[in-house]
Design a protein around this motif. Structure first.
Motif, PDB file in Angstrom:
ATOM      1  N   GLN A  25      -0.093   8.861   3.709  1.00 43.72           N
ATOM      2  CA  GLN A  25       0.195   9.588   2.476  1.00 43.72           C
ATOM      3  C   GLN A  25      -0.224   8.742   1.276  1.00 43.72           C
ATOM      4  OE1 GLN A  25       1.788  12.904   1.499  1.00 43.72           O
ATOM      5  NE2 GLN A  25       0.452  11.985  -0.049  1.00 43.72           N
ATOM      6  N   PRO A  26      -1.389   9.056   0.667  1.00 43.40           N
ATOM      7  CA  PRO A  26      -1.717   8.380  -0.590  1.00 43.40           C
ATOM      8  C   PRO A  26      -0.771   8.869  -1.692  1.00 43.40           C
ATOM      9  CG  PRO A  26      -3.663   9.401   0.410  1.00 43.40           C
ATOM     10  CD  PRO A  26      -2.460   9.958   1.102  1.00 43.40           C
ATOM     11  N   ILE A  27      -0.307   7.945  -2.509  1.00 43.57           N
ATOM     12  CA  ILE A  27       0.625   8.292  -3.582  1.00 43.57           C
ATOM     13  C   ILE A  27       0.271   7.472  -4.819  1.00 43.57           C
ATOM     14  CG2 ILE A  27       2.293   6.661  -2.620  1.00 43.57           C
ATOM     15  CD1 ILE A  27       4.511   8.368  -3.803  1.00 43.57           C
ATOM     16  N   GLY A  28       0.240   8.129  -5.957  1.00 41.17           N
ATOM     17  CA  GLY A  28      -0.143   7.426  -7.170  1.00 41.17           C
ATOM     18  C   GLY A  28       0.717   7.797  -8.351  1.00 41.17           C
ATOM     19  N   ALA A  29       0.075   8.167  -9.443  1.00 41.18           N
ATOM     20  CA  ALA A  29       0.773   8.535 -10.669  1.00 41.18           C
ATOM     21  C   ALA A  29      -0.219   9.220 -11.598  1.00 41.18           C
ATOM     22  CB  ALA A  29       1.362   7.295 -11.351  1.00 41.18           C
ATOM     23  N   ASP A  42      -4.148   5.741 -10.818  1.00 39.73           N
ATOM     24  CA  ASP A  42      -3.411   5.242  -9.653  1.00 39.73           C
ATOM     25  C   ASP A  42      -3.548   6.161  -8.449  1.00 39.73           C
ATOM     26  OD1 ASP A  42      -2.620   3.134 -11.219  1.00 39.73           O
ATOM     27  OD2 ASP A  42      -0.645   3.953 -11.659  1.00 39.73           O
ATOM     28  N   ALA A  43      -3.501   7.476  -8.682  1.00 41.10           N
ATOM     29  CA  ALA A  43      -3.674   8.427  -7.589  1.00 41.10           C
ATOM     30  C   ALA A  43      -5.099   8.355  -7.038  1.00 41.10           C
ATOM     31  CB  ALA A  43      -3.348   9.840  -8.060  1.00 41.10           C
ATOM     32  N   LEU A  44      -6.055   8.181  -7.943  1.00 39.04           N
ATOM     33  CA  LEU A  44      -7.456   8.084  -7.541  1.00 39.04           C
ATOM     34  C   LEU A  44      -7.679   6.861  -6.652  1.00 39.04           C
ATOM     35  CD1 LEU A  44     -10.266   9.495  -8.291  1.00 39.04           C
ATOM     36  CD2 LEU A  44     -10.550   7.578  -9.865  1.00 39.04           C
ATOM     37  N   ARG A 108       5.061  10.018  14.660  1.00 40.98           N
ATOM     38  CA  ARG A 108       5.944   8.863  14.806  1.00 40.98           C
ATOM     39  C   ARG A 108       5.662   7.752  13.805  1.00 40.98           C
ATOM     40  NH1 ARG A 108       5.902   7.988  21.419  1.00 40.98           N
ATOM     41  NH2 ARG A 108       6.554  10.113  21.994  1.00 40.98           N
ATOM     42  N   LYS A 109       4.513   7.825  13.120  1.00 38.72           N
ATOM     43  CA  LYS A 109       4.123   6.739  12.227  1.00 38.72           C
ATOM     44  C   LYS A 109       3.647   7.307  10.888  1.00 38.72           C
ATOM     45  CE  LYS A 109       2.460   3.941  16.132  1.00 38.72           C
ATOM     46  NZ  LYS A 109       3.348   2.781  16.074  1.00 38.72           N
ATOM     47  N   LEU A 110       4.188   6.750   9.805  1.00 39.45           N
ATOM     48  CA  LEU A 110       3.848   7.195   8.454  1.00 39.45           C
ATOM     49  C   LEU A 110       3.524   5.981   7.597  1.00 39.45           C
ATOM     50  CD1 LEU A 110       3.752   9.161   6.012  1.00 39.45           C
ATOM     51  CD2 LEU A 110       6.256   8.931   5.889  1.00 39.45           C
ATOM     52  N   VAL A 111       2.406   6.056   6.887  1.00 37.25           N
ATOM     53  CA  VAL A 111       2.003   5.004   5.954  1.00 37.25           C
ATOM     54  C   VAL A 111       1.948   5.582   4.545  1.00 37.25           C
ATOM     55  CG1 VAL A 111       0.244   3.287   5.358  1.00 37.25           C
ATOM     56  CG2 VAL A 111       0.581   3.942   7.755  1.00 37.25           C
ATOM     57  N   PHE A 112       2.595   4.916   3.609  1.00 37.93           N
ATOM     58  CA  PHE A 112       2.404   5.226   2.190  1.00 37.93           C
ATOM     59  C   PHE A 112       1.374   4.249   1.643  1.00 37.93           C
ATOM     60  CE2 PHE A 112       6.870   6.750   2.646  1.00 37.93           C
ATOM     61  CZ  PHE A 112       6.667   8.070   2.239  1.00 37.93           C
ATOM     62  N   VAL A 113       0.248   4.767   1.151  1.00 39.35           N
ATOM     63  CA  VAL A 113      -0.718   3.936   0.435  1.00 39.35           C
ATOM     64  C   VAL A 113      -0.513   4.213  -1.049  1.00 39.35           C
ATOM     65  CG1 VAL A 113      -3.144   3.450  -0.015  1.00 39.35           C
ATOM     66  CG2 VAL A 113      -2.375   3.859   2.328  1.00 39.35           C
ATOM     67  N   ASN A 114       0.066   3.255  -1.721  1.00 42.50           N
ATOM     68  CA  ASN A 114       0.518   3.430  -3.097  1.00 42.50           C
ATOM     69  C   ASN A 114      -0.453   2.794  -4.084  1.00 42.50           C
ATOM     70  OD1 ASN A 114       2.168   3.705  -5.429  1.00 42.50           O
ATOM     71  ND2 ASN A 114       3.050   1.689  -5.049  1.00 42.50           N
ATOM     72  N   GLY A 115      -0.791   3.536  -5.126  1.00 43.50           N
ATOM     73  CA  GLY A 115      -1.691   3.010  -6.145  1.00 43.50           C
ATOM     74  C   GLY A 115      -1.019   2.645  -7.447  1.00 43.50           C
ATOM     75  N   HIS A 116       0.302   2.832  -7.546  1.00 41.49           N
ATOM     76  CA  HIS A 116       1.008   2.644  -8.822  1.00 41.49           C
ATOM     77  C   HIS A 116       1.971   1.463  -8.746  1.00 41.49           C
ATOM     78  CE1 HIS A 116       3.325   3.153 -12.368  1.00 41.49           C
ATOM     79  NE2 HIS A 116       4.296   3.868 -11.848  1.00 41.49           N
ATOM     80  N   GLY A 117       1.784   0.505  -9.639  1.00 41.40           N
ATOM     81  CA  GLY A 117       2.593  -0.706  -9.623  1.00 41.40           C
ATOM     82  C   GLY A 117       4.035  -0.520 -10.016  1.00 41.40           C
ATOM     83  N   MET A 142       0.106  -1.201  -0.422  1.00 41.31           N
ATOM     84  CA  MET A 142      -0.614  -1.022  -1.678  1.00 41.31           C
ATOM     85  C   MET A 142      -1.915  -1.812  -1.555  1.00 41.31           C
ATOM     86  SD  MET A 142       1.083  -1.657  -5.415  1.00 41.31           S
ATOM     87  CE  MET A 142       0.319  -0.971  -6.892  1.00 41.31           C
ATOM     88  N   PRO A 143      -3.053  -1.235  -1.882  1.00 39.89           N
ATOM     89  CA  PRO A 143      -4.305  -1.985  -1.738  1.00 39.89           C
ATOM     90  C   PRO A 143      -4.268  -3.356  -2.406  1.00 39.89           C
ATOM     91  CG  PRO A 143      -4.788   0.318  -2.151  1.00 39.89           C
ATOM     92  CD  PRO A 143      -3.298   0.161  -2.285  1.00 39.89           C
ATOM     93  N   GLY A 144      -3.625  -3.437  -3.577  1.00 36.93           N
ATOM     94  CA  GLY A 144      -3.572  -4.707  -4.280  1.00 36.93           C
ATOM     95  C   GLY A 144      -2.835  -5.798  -3.537  1.00 36.93           C
ATOM     96  N   ARG A 145      -1.969  -5.424  -2.592  1.00 35.77           N
ATOM     97  CA  ARG A 145      -1.243  -6.428  -1.806  1.00 35.77           C
ATOM     98  C   ARG A 145      -2.157  -7.231  -0.891  1.00 35.77           C
ATOM     99  NH1 ARG A 145       4.277  -3.295   0.285  1.00 35.77           N
ATOM    100  NH2 ARG A 145       5.422  -3.389  -1.690  1.00 35.77           N
ATOM    101  N   PHE A 146      -3.384  -6.742  -0.667  1.00 36.51           N
ATOM    102  CA  PHE A 146      -4.328  -7.462   0.181  1.00 36.51           C
ATOM    103  C   PHE A 146      -5.089  -8.537  -0.585  1.00 36.51           C
ATOM    104  CE2 PHE A 146      -3.901  -3.319   2.388  1.00 36.51           C
ATOM    105  CZ  PHE A 146      -3.409  -3.795   3.584  1.00 36.51           C
TER     106      PHE A 146
END
Length: 269
Positions: A25-29, A42-44, A108-117, A142-146
């Motif tokens: 689930q991509p999630i932004g703002a 952020d959503a982009l 059984r598995k859900l990932v939130f990919v978040n773009g908003h700090g 969050m991509p920035g966490r990498f």
């Protein structure tokens, strides 16, 4: 078969092997990002980084992307034209409903990919709530966490958290038609002086300060946007998309051991 879950039929979804399927689930703002970046930044980033990561996976990756949740918790930017925000309660309820629905479909598995700090903490909390209520294994990231690839020199390290050098570079690489570099400015450097005499206090460190944009920026930018470059953006996107793809495969292979319920004597000890 498409990796877009919502483009499938109900029969297609029923046929997915749920034992190791990963739903993302991509999630932004939708919020102000200064004069040079779009409200949808952020959503982009969340959506396009997810797409790029999935494109790096083998054909049998079994990773499925949901439609992007564009709105987030952006109360720190309220009052700036164009900002649209959910409350923390609304966003958490939305995420919890999402988890319930996916569990009811057998996933059984859900990932939130978040773009908003402004919402990693909230997603960390709701991830555990989803885990407790539904049994789903939930992974907020969050991509920035990498981090950044080697060789990226940040000039706004202490204040570049919103619309600055790194975020502008990334959006420039992902959607150059939406970036207006001729309007990019450097703002928020006041933060370097604000905490100069503090040993523990900072904007978002060991002792964070609850803040809103109006506290620290005239333009809405926190960072040195003119320092952004297209080449840096391309390198950052490649690095973070590769890391995210690797994380998806790790999540696919991961599961908690079945330990069984603790006995009464174990609980008492």
């Amino acid at each position: 078969m498409t990796h877009l879950l919502a483009h499938l039929t109900t029969a297609d979804v029923a046929a997915i092997d749920k034992r190791d399927a990963v739903v993302v689930q991509p999630i932004g703002a939708v919020e102000q990002h200064g004069p040079h970046l779009p409200l949808i930044t952020d959503a982009l980033v969340a959506e396009l980084m997810t797409e790029r990561a999935i494109a790096l996976l083998p054909n049998d990756g079994n990773v499925w992307q949901l439609p992007t949740l564009h709105y987030g918790k952006s109360t720190e930017h309220l009052g700036r034209p164009g900002t649209i925000t959910m409350s923390a309660q609304t966003l958490m309820s939305t995420c919890l409903d999402l988890g319930r629905s996916l569990a009811a479909s057998g996933f059984r598995k859900l990932v939130f990919v978040n773009g908003h700090g402004g919402q990693p903490g909230l997603l960390d909390v709701v991830a555990r709530d989803i885990r407790v209520e539904t049994g789903l294994e939930v992974f907020p990231t969050m991509p920035g966490r990498f981090g950044l690839p080697d060789g990226i020199d940040t000039v706004d390290e202490h204040y570049g958290i919103h619309g600055g050098q790194i975020e502008t570079s990334v959006v420039w690489a992902l959607a150059p038609e939406l970036v207006h570099m001729e309007l990019a400015i450097d703002d928020g450097a006041i933060l370097g002086d604000l905490y100069a005499s503090s040993r523990h206090l900072s904007l978002e460190g060991a002792v964070p300060t609850a803040w809103v944009t109006d506290d620290v920026s005239l333009s809405g930018v926190l960072g040195n946007a003119p320092a952004a470059t297209l080449e840096d953006g391309r390198r950052i996107v490649a690095h973070q998309a590769q890391s995210l793809a690797e994380a998806f495969l790790e999540i696919k292979a991961f599961s908690f051991p079945t330990l069984g319920a603790p006995t009464a004597s174990a609980v008492l000890r």
